[in-house]
Design a protein around this motif. Structure first.
Motif, short mmCIF file in Angstrom:
data_model
loop_
_atom_site.label_atom_id
_atom_site.label_comp_id
_atom_site.label_asym_id
_atom_site.label_seq_id
_atom_site.Cartn_x
_atom_site.Cartn_y
_atom_site.Cartn_z
N PRO A 159 0.72 -1.19 0.11
CA PRO A 159 0.04 -0.04 -0.11
C PRO A 159 1.00 1.35 -0.08
O PRO A 159 0.19 2.38 -0.35
CB PRO A 159 -0.96 -0.17 1.12
CG PRO A 159 0.03 -0.92 2.15
CD PRO A 159 0.54 -2.07 1.20
N ASP A 160 1.95 1.12 0.56
CA ASP A 160 3.08 2.34 0.49
C ASP A 160 3.62 2.77 -1.01
O ASP A 160 4.04 3.97 -1.15
CB ASP A 160 4.13 2.20 1.51
CG ASP A 160 3.62 2.05 2.68
OD1 ASP A 160 2.35 2.76 2.97
OD2 ASP A 160 4.09 1.61 3.69
N THR A 161 3.52 1.72 -1.77
CA THR A 161 4.12 2.02 -3.20
C THR A 161 3.19 1.43 -4.29
O THR A 161 3.40 0.53 -4.94
CB THR A 161 5.43 1.22 -3.36
OG1 THR A 161 5.45 -0.15 -3.29
CG2 THR A 161 6.54 1.68 -2.62
N PHE A 166 -6.19 3.61 -8.00
CA PHE A 166 -7.16 3.55 -6.76
C PHE A 166 -6.12 3.23 -5.54
O PHE A 166 -6.32 3.75 -4.40
CB PHE A 166 -7.95 2.15 -6.94
CG PHE A 166 -9.07 2.61 -8.07
CD1 PHE A 166 -9.65 3.56 -8.05
CD2 PHE A 166 -9.16 1.73 -9.06
CE1 PHE A 166 -10.65 3.80 -9.26
CE2 PHE A 166 -9.65 1.82 -10.37
CZ PHE A 166 -10.51 3.04 -10.40
N GLY A 167 -4.91 2.63 -5.62
CA GLY A 167 -4.02 2.33 -4.66
C GLY A 167 -3.56 3.77 -4.40
O GLY A 167 -3.17 4.23 -3.23
N ARG A 174 -4.93 8.03 3.12
CA ARG A 174 -4.28 7.67 4.17
C ARG A 174 -3.58 8.71 4.83
O ARG A 174 -3.56 9.09 6.38
CB ARG A 174 -3.55 6.38 3.97
CG ARG A 174 -2.97 5.79 5.23
CD ARG A 174 -1.95 4.65 5.11
NE ARG A 174 -2.46 3.52 4.43
CZ ARG A 174 -2.52 3.24 3.20
NH1 ARG A 174 -1.62 3.94 2.32
NH2 ARG A 174 -3.19 1.98 2.74
N ALA A 175 -2.70 9.38 4.33
CA ALA A 175 -1.85 10.59 4.52
C ALA A 175 -2.65 11.65 5.31
O ALA A 175 -2.24 12.12 6.11
CB ALA A 175 -1.07 10.83 3.44
N ARG A 176 -3.65 11.94 4.87
CA ARG A 176 -4.61 13.06 5.12
C ARG A 176 -5.14 12.80 6.41
O ARG A 176 -5.19 13.50 7.31
CB ARG A 176 -5.49 13.61 4.02
CG ARG A 176 -5.02 14.28 2.63
CD ARG A 176 -5.91 14.28 1.77
NE ARG A 176 -6.82 15.46 1.96
CZ ARG A 176 -6.78 16.52 1.19
NH1 ARG A 176 -5.54 16.56 0.12
NH2 ARG A 176 -7.38 17.81 1.33
N ALA A 207 -8.73 -0.05 -0.46
CA ALA A 207 -8.48 0.28 0.87
C ALA A 207 -8.62 -1.05 1.97
O ALA A 207 -7.79 -1.12 2.72
CB ALA A 207 -9.10 1.58 1.46
N ARG A 208 -9.85 -1.57 1.67
CA ARG A 208 -9.99 -2.67 2.66
C ARG A 208 -9.11 -3.82 2.62
O ARG A 208 -8.69 -4.46 3.30
CB ARG A 208 -11.41 -3.33 2.33
CG ARG A 208 -12.00 -4.05 3.36
CD ARG A 208 -13.30 -4.57 2.76
NE ARG A 208 -14.37 -3.37 2.49
CZ ARG A 208 -15.04 -2.67 3.51
NH1 ARG A 208 -14.72 -2.93 4.67
NH2 ARG A 208 -15.82 -1.64 2.91
N LEU A 209 -8.30 -3.95 1.56
CA LEU A 209 -7.30 -5.16 1.26
C LEU A 209 -6.27 -4.77 2.36
O LEU A 209 -5.55 -5.75 2.60
CB LEU A 209 -6.89 -5.07 -0.33
CG LEU A 209 -7.76 -5.42 -1.33
CD1 LEU A 209 -6.97 -5.39 -2.63
CD2 LEU A 209 -8.20 -6.85 -0.96
#
Length: 490
Positions: A159-161, A166-167, A174-176, A207-209
């Motif tokens: 999720p960070d890369t 959509f990712g 997430r950052a906000r 996001a749910r993943l």
């Protein structure tokens, strides 16, 4: 011949056609846009340019964001001319050029860190998308987002890369959330039914993943307004670049040509704020569904009705198809008898007048829109633009004779050769499978209708299946022109 001016901020004063009247150096970013293709550049960006020329929305400049490797070329081209480009609006009678400039940067595909940082910036209040109808990872069998798609699954594991739109949106949100910054609004500008709802499912389920709690936060805090967008915008080739150079004196490597018609109907759901686009002609409504259904069924469905008989008869341009008496009459009859009666009323709109405008737009010779473009990607478009009308008419006990013929024409086109024997080059992401199935359907029409991810239960309805089989047999036996004559003769 006067030498063309190479387009850049520095040369704007030497261009004799309209250019931005606003100070582009004073623009600040308010929007990140994924999918900087011709449609976005001739539609959403044009509305913003209009607004900025009126002195409004100057804090909503666009940051483009590349996702696909192919986006790199457009990024480099636009960067080389200060993110300026020429829009040529064409009616049958005239062509008008304007240089527009609401984009101020374009982030490189693959640079997820910079994209996420921009999305996390509190100044960004809208993230918008034009990633084509096929870009939403829809499982055609269910009609819903497919979180098991390899690209989405990879974003779930990393999720960070992220690598998908959509990712990236999830990472930005997430950052906000972590910084206590209000969520941006996600504004889909693609031509799909309930496009905001579709985008919401894609973002939440991505996001749910990796973070179910984040998924719930997004579902509760992020707005996804639905919108209807409309403007015919062909691809740009060397022909268009030469026309801009020779006819308007602008050396532009990324011009975009479009019709003079433009429409945008948008639900007014922007908690983080939005530019006052109503001043530029956008219609804000509480529920976009009526306009959406009108456009998708009458215009996009009409495109399919034009496309496949024209493609089978080796007609190249859409305006040439409209000049063909059989194609024009086929469009008129199917729309009048079957499609328009299945469209609910639209506030303030005469559906017959809307269809008249559709015919006028398709007949515009200046656009040089191709039949092949209208035939493109039927496996994604038919379930959205044609099959829902068939399903509604069957449920109401009404005839689907003309729509069954349209479906048979699509099948016959996917068999891969025109009536003259000319090979049709692949024109769908699923072309190989479609071609194999279409060739099987020549002897067994049910093979085509059994594609449940496209037809669902509609393909199993005996009234539709019988009409489809009859028309497909006629197309193979008699050819397209004779079959159209039979249909038109009743």
């Amino acid at each position: 011949m006067k030498m063309a001016q190479k387009l850049s901020q520095q040369t704007l004063t030497a261009i004799s056609h309209p250019v931005p009247a606003y100070d582009r150096a004073a623009l600040t970013a308010g929007m990140v846009h994924f999918g900087v293709g011709n449609f976005h550049r001739a539609h959403q960006a044009v509305y913003l340019d209009r607004l900025m020329n009126a002195g409004q929305g100057l804090d909503f400049a666009i940051i483009g964001a590349g996702v696909m490797p192919g986006d790199q070329r457009m990024r480099d081209t636009l960067a080389g001319q200060d993110h300026l480009y020429t829009v040529v609006e064409q009616s049958a009678a005239a062509s008008d050029a304007r240089v527009i400039g609401p984009m101020i940067d374009y982030l490189a595909p693959g640079d997820s860190d910079r994209v996420i940082a921009r999305l996390a910036d509190p100044a960004i209040r809208i993230a918008s998308l034009t990633i084509t109808e096929g870009g939403y990872f829809i499982d055609a069998a269910t009609g819903h987002f497919d979180p098991t798609h390899p690209a989405i699954a990879a974003d779930g594991q990393n999720p960070d890369t992220p690598r998908t739109v959509f990712g990236l949106l999830v990472a930005g949100l997430r950052a906000r959330r972590a910084a206590g910054v209000q969520a941006f609004t996600v504004m889909c500008c693609d031509n799909i039914p309930h496009n905001g709802t579709v985008t919401r499912e894609a973002v939440v389920e991505t996001a749910r993943l990796s973070d179910p709690a984040l998924a719930e936060w997004i579902a509760a805090n992020v707005a996804f307004p639905n919108g209807m967008v409309d403007r015919i915008t062909p691809a740009t080739s060397d022909r268009e670049r030469a026309m801009v150079r020779d006819d308007f004196g602008i050396a532009d490597e990324a011009p975009v040509f479009c019709e003079d018609f433009i429409q945008w109907v948008l639900e007014d759901n922007f908690p983080a704020g939005r530019p006052p686009l109503e001043l530029a002609g956008v219609e804000f409504v509480a529920d976009v569904t009526p306009w959406e259904m009108m456009k998708i069924r009458i215009l996009n469905g009409g495109h399919a009705i034009i496309a496949y008989p024209a493609g089978l008869m080796d007609i190249h341009f859409v305006h040439e198809a409209m000049e063909n008496d059989l194609v024009a009459a086929f469009l008129e009859k199917v729309e009048t008898d079957e499609i328009i009666p299945a469209v609910p009323p639209v506030p303030g709109t005469d559906l017959t007048a809307y269809f008249t405008k559709v015919k006028e737009r398709c007949a515009n010779p200046k656009i040089a829109d191709t039949v092949r473009r209208l035939c493109l990607d039927g496996s994604n478009r038919q379930p959205k633009f044609i099959i829902p009308t068939i399903a509604d008419r069957l449920a109401a006990g009404q005839s689907v004779d003309g729509l069954a013929l349209e479906s048979a024409l699509w099948c016959r086109y996917c068999a891969g050769v025109t009536d003259s024997g000319k090979v049709i080059e692949p024109n769908d992401p699923n072309w190989d499978r479609l071609t194999e199935t279409a060739q099987q359907a020549r002897n067994d029409p049910s093979a085509w209708l059994n594609m449940a991810e496209i037809y669902g239960a509609t393909g199993r309805d005996p009234r539709f299946a019988s009409a489809f089989a009859d028309w497909l047999a006629a197309l193979w036996r008699d050819g397209t022109a004779a079959t159209l004559r039979r249909y038109l003769g009743g």
